[in-house]
Design an enzyme around this catalytic site. Structure first.
Site, PDB file in Angstrom:
ATOM      1  N   ASP A 197       0.821  -1.208   0.000  1.00 46.77           N
ATOM      2  CA  ASP A 197       0.000   0.000   0.000  1.00 46.77           C
ATOM      3  C   ASP A 197       0.856   1.260   0.000  1.00 46.77           C
ATOM      4  OD1 ASP A 197      -2.349  -1.428   0.065  1.00 46.77           O
ATOM      5  OD2 ASP A 197      -2.611  -1.269   2.233  1.00 46.77           O
ATOM      6  N   TYR A 209       6.533 -10.174   6.677  1.00 45.67           N
ATOM      7  CA  TYR A 209       6.428  -8.736   6.901  1.00 45.67           C
ATOM      8  C   TYR A 209       7.006  -8.397   8.270  1.00 45.67           C
ATOM      9  CZ  TYR A 209       3.420  -7.715   2.885  1.00 45.67           C
ATOM     10  OH  TYR A 209       2.929  -7.536   1.612  1.00 45.67           O
TER      11      TYR A 209
END
Length: 255
Positions: free
Chosen positions: A56, A114
């Protein structure tokens, strides 16, 4: 002379602050657009580039993987230098290699890792502005680790997806590893899974920070998780603390 078409696999990092995410969005600056423009300058024609993770806006990457197919024009080391010459300074290619032309950075991935950075101190270190989420109140990291273990294994993560108006076809994911680690005021959250839903990691962090601050109990989090419905009990963590750390592939595709 017609050159044989081969696949190229790139490993890159980028600072997400100046980009509207990975995916192309018209004329907006995105990482995919920057990479495709660099590739087009080298091959003198438009070539689509695929990314393993569609990060994002504001999200960073230390180990994003990209792939494209093109005529074999440059050896990997030369390609790496050429791409870095054309790319903005906030995007760097660390590795380039030739792979089968069918290789897909996105669909051949078996897991992604992540990392989320938290700065847990009353005073924010200016060097981590835009790189970590500032939490001025002391957190109980041991309690956060205990709560994070709820996510391990194969579960329905519908309660941790943010996708307004878009139904999730399959919210089941398998989390392989999930933990917090303290280094001074820095708190790292690492999570590895076979896949991630939209904003899943940021929602997990948002919930776990509330646990660490004593605003949400482990039992309440467990109930939210089991209800499989997104509620307003916690907000997603901001994007600037999130990093795509690594992407894993089957052993025969790692060479």
């Amino acid at each position: 002379m017609n050159l044989a078409v081969v696949g190229y696999k790139l490993t890159l990092s980028y600072c997400g602050s100046g980009f509207h995410g990975w995916q192309r969005q018209g004329e907006l600056p995105t990482v995919q657009r920057a990479l495709e423009e660099a590739v087009a300058k080298i091959w003198e024609e438009p070539i689509p580039v695929e990314g393993a993770g569609r990060t994002d806006a504001g999200v960073h990457a230390k180990g994003q993987v990209a792939s494209f197919a093109a005529p074999r024009k440059l050896e990997p080391e030369v390609l790496k230098r050429a791409l870095n010459y054309h790319l903005p300074d906030t995007v760097r290619v660390w590795d380039a290699r030739i792979v089968p032309r069918e290789f897909s950075a996105r669909f051949d991935a078996v897991s992604k890792t992540y990392q989320y950075l938290l700065w847990n101190d009353p005073v924010m270190d200016p060097f981590y502005l835009g790189r970590a989420w500032h939490i001025p109140r002391a957190m109980d990291v041991e309690m956060m680790n205990e709560a994070a273990r709820l996510f391990l294994g194969k579960h329905n993560f519908a309660a941790f997806v943010s996708n307004p108006g878009m139904p999730v076809k399959n919210p089941v994911r398998t989390v392989l590893d999930c933990f917090f680690l303290e280094q001074g005021s820095l708190v790292f959250f690492n999570v590895k899974a076979d896949g991630f839903l939209y904003r899943m990691v940021r929602n997990m962090v948002g919930a776990l920070v509330k646990v660490g601050l004593g605003r949400l109990s482990r039992q309440e989090l467990k109930k939210i998780f089991e209800n499989q419905k997104r509620i307003e009990a916690f907000a997603a963590a901001p994007p600037w603390g999130l990093y795509l750390l690594a992407v894993d592939y089957p052993p025969d595709q790692e060479s």
